[in-house]
Design an enzyme around this catalytic site. Structure first.
Site, PDB file in Angstrom:
ATOM      1  N   GLN A 121      -4.520  -1.457   9.533  1.00 28.35           N
ATOM      2  CA  GLN A 121      -4.427  -2.764   8.864  1.00 28.35           C
ATOM      3  C   GLN A 121      -5.061  -3.852   9.741  1.00 28.35           C
ATOM      4  O   GLN A 121      -4.762  -3.955  10.926  1.00 28.35           O
ATOM      5  CB  GLN A 121      -2.940  -3.091   8.586  1.00 28.35           C
ATOM      6  CG  GLN A 121      -2.731  -4.379   7.841  1.00 28.35           C
ATOM      7  CD  GLN A 121      -3.334  -4.366   6.425  1.00 28.35           C
ATOM      8  OE1 GLN A 121      -3.201  -3.383   5.699  1.00 28.35           O
ATOM      9  NE2 GLN A 121      -3.998  -5.445   6.055  1.00 28.35           N
ATOM     10  N   LYS A 124       0.845  -1.202   0.000  1.00 27.29           N
ATOM     11  CA  LYS A 124       0.000   0.000   0.000  1.00 27.29           C
ATOM     12  C   LYS A 124       0.882   1.254   0.000  1.00 27.29           C
ATOM     13  O   LYS A 124       0.606   2.220  -0.712  1.00 27.29           O
ATOM     14  CB  LYS A 124      -0.942  -0.005   1.218  1.00 27.29           C
ATOM     15  CG  LYS A 124      -2.064  -1.023   1.063  1.00 27.29           C
ATOM     16  CD  LYS A 124      -2.852  -1.230   2.346  1.00 27.29           C
ATOM     17  CE  LYS A 124      -3.838  -2.393   2.158  1.00 27.29           C
ATOM     18  NZ  LYS A 124      -4.557  -2.769   3.381  1.00 27.29           N
ATOM     19  N   ASP A 165     -10.850   3.283   4.055  1.00 21.60           N
ATOM     20  CA  ASP A 165     -11.141   1.850   3.921  1.00 21.60           C
ATOM     21  C   ASP A 165     -12.655   1.610   3.847  1.00 21.60           C
ATOM     22  O   ASP A 165     -13.093   0.514   3.506  1.00 21.60           O
ATOM     23  CB  ASP A 165     -10.573   1.085   5.132  1.00 21.60           C
ATOM     24  CG  ASP A 165      -9.401   0.189   4.745  1.00 21.60           C
ATOM     25  OD1 ASP A 165      -9.201  -0.032   3.535  1.00 21.60           O
ATOM     26  OD2 ASP A 165      -8.702  -0.284   5.660  1.00 21.60           O
TER      27      ASP A 165
END
Ligand code: NAP
Length: 301
Positions: free
Chosen positions: A98, A54, A121
């Site tokens: 994460q 990422k 997200d």
């Protein structure tokens, strides 16, 4: 029939090129660089790879990234404090924690501490609720990537029978809601579904996100169906496979995504899209705020 293999790497690269151009435009016209903060707790090897990918992807399109690593033993309150700081940081437009987190963490609390304005997200309740009633700011990256792949291939969804296998909060459920927004007729299957094949065989579009290799066999798929394999499974021989028997199903489907090289690269690209969108959104809010301020002063006078 032999299916067209949908090239997720190529589509993801096109999207990244668009992101790069948009980042450059924002930088040149407004002197702002989009920023993404990534929080990693613990040393899960897969998570470390995902975070590294990422951050690399951010660098590749000119997004500034900030990484915060914590040991698995960290007090969750320190992570909450960090998220609250990042919520206020004008250089950070998107925040990502994460997953998975260690069991000491209250996942819902962590996700809801992230400002909905920086929830790139798409896991905050506001964004999840928006998938039901409309008004989502940031669609969750994996289902968003699947939708973009379908659109890229020119696959019409309106009125189609779509079956989603998997009902997790991060893939299956938001996927189903996004497909409903496209006016598809959506059926969601999960681990307790009896006789999965009686549902999958009806699908014009089959999206599979269960995390079980070879869950979908050719006899479960309608001839000419579009098959999107979200699953990522590492076999004991080290090989990476999806949830679909790729070789067998490719003989029946009209389109199919490979694993790797299908949905995976799209997920990261959609994170970049959401981060650039978050930056642009803040810029426009500031613009509106600044253009309103003189009027407010006039009224006050
Ligand atoms: P998850 O949280 O474990 O959820 C799996 C879902 O599949 C659950 O809803 C479960 O049902 C359902 N399921 C399990 N076994 C099933 C079966 N035999 N038949 C029908 N449904 C079944 O997993 P996830 O996070 O959604 O991820 C799913 C897969 O996608 C994993 O392989 C993951 O690695 C992959 N993934 C890929 C990407 C990408 O970028 N390509 C991103 C995220 C995830 P219950 O709800 O009844 O338990």
């Amino acid at each position: 029939m032999t299916a067209k293999i949908i090239d997720g790497i190529a589509v993801a690269a096109e999207i990244r090129a668009e992101c790069r151009a948009e980042v450059e435009r924002i930088r040149l016209q407004h002197d702002i660089v989009p920023g993404l903060a990534v929080i990693l707790v613990g040393s899960n090897p897969a998570s470390q790879v995902y975070v590294r990918n990422k951050m690399r992807a951010c660098e590749n399109v000119g997004i500034r990234s900030f990484r915060f690593d914590y040991p698995a033993s960290v007090d969750p309150e320190s992570v909450i404090d960090k998220i609250e700081q990042l919520n206020e940081d004008p250089e950070v437009h998107g925040i990502l924690v994460q997953l998975p987190l260690p069991p000491t963490f209250d996942l819902a609390r962590i996700l809801h501490t992230i400002s909905a304005d920086k929830d790139v997200d798409g896991f905050h309740l506001y964004n999840v609720g928006g998938l039901v009633v409309g008004g989502t700011v940031f669609p969750p990256c994996t289902p968003y990537g699947v939708l973009r792949l379908l659109q890229h291939e020119g696959i019409q969804l309106e009125g189609k029978n779509v079956v989603v296998v998997g009902a997790s909060n991060i893939v299956g459920k938001p996927m189903a809601l996004m497909l409903m927004q496209q006016e598809a007729t959506v059926c969601i299957c999960h681990a307790k579904t009896r006789d999965l094949a009686q549902f999958t065989i009806l699908a014009d579009v089959l999206v599979v996100a269960a995390g079980h290799p070879n869950l979908i066999l050719p006899q479960m798929v309608r001839t000419g169906a579009v098959v999107i394999d979200v699953g990522i499974n590492r076999l004991s021989n080290g090989k990476l496979v999806g949830d679909v028997d790729f070789v067998g199903v490719a003989q029946k489907a009209s389109h199919i995504t490979p694993v790797p090289g299908g949905v995976g690269p799209m997920t990261v690209s959609m994170l970049l899209v959401n981060t650039v969108a978050a930056c642009e959104r803040v810029r426009q809010q500031l613009l509106r705020h600044n253009s309103k301020s003189p009027q407010l002063e006039t009224v006050a006078e």
